[in-house]
Design an enzyme around this catalytic site. Sequence first.
Site: not given
Ligand code: 5GP
Ligand code: MG
Length: 174
Positions: A98-99, A102, A151, A164
């Site tokens: 995963e990237d 959050d 962000f 991206r």
């Molecule tokens: P979670 O379910 O953990 O809240 O969400 C994770 C997803 O939210 C990540 O895979 C990504 O797509 C998006 N996300 C969370 N934080 C960021 C951020 O700082 N920048 C971007 N571009 N996407 C984020």
């Molecule tokens: Mg993601």
Amino acid sequence: MSPGKPQILFTRSDIEERIGQLGAEIGREYRDKNPLVIGVLKGSFVFMSDLVRRLDFPLEIEFVRLSSYGSGQETCGKVKMLSPLCTPVKDRHVLVVEDIVDTGITLNCLFDILRKEKPASLRLCALLDKPSRRRVPLTIDYLGMTVPDKFLVGYGLDYDEKYRNLPDVCCLED
Ligand code: 5GP
Ligand code: MG
């Protein structure tokens, strides 16, 4: 949010160095396991491609595309796989890539879905972690870098599908 100019948080060489270390760590665990490495689209595509090229042993690659939850919708029922995986997960050593983590909700849901398929093992590798935002508990087995609650864009991460392709991880706020 109206985005400002992206400011570099981690340079491409910071990232490259860290991925080398992650690759070595992952290799120690998975070298003889023919793991199924599953990237979470779209954000992980750059990290995934750099990471797997640091893994010098047999492995297979899959991608999963997930529907995202809307604001205020935080139950697992809201996150779904948009198409079924083409490769069976049963009895495989699965490493999800995963990237950024959050709240943790997306991966928590994906792990629930994958666990039902009875993999031999299931672990997570994430490039970035924003622990201050966590809403559900999640273990990141292999983590690149911890980041502040800002962000981020670049290196696969988008803002409205832009940025991206930036080679560095950048911050859109000051
Ligand atoms: P979670 O379910 O953990 O809240 O969400 C994770 C997803 O939210 C990540 O895979 C990504 O797509 C998006 N996300 C969370 N934080 C960021 C951020 O700082 N920048 C971007 N571009 N996407 C984020
Ligand atoms: Mg993601």
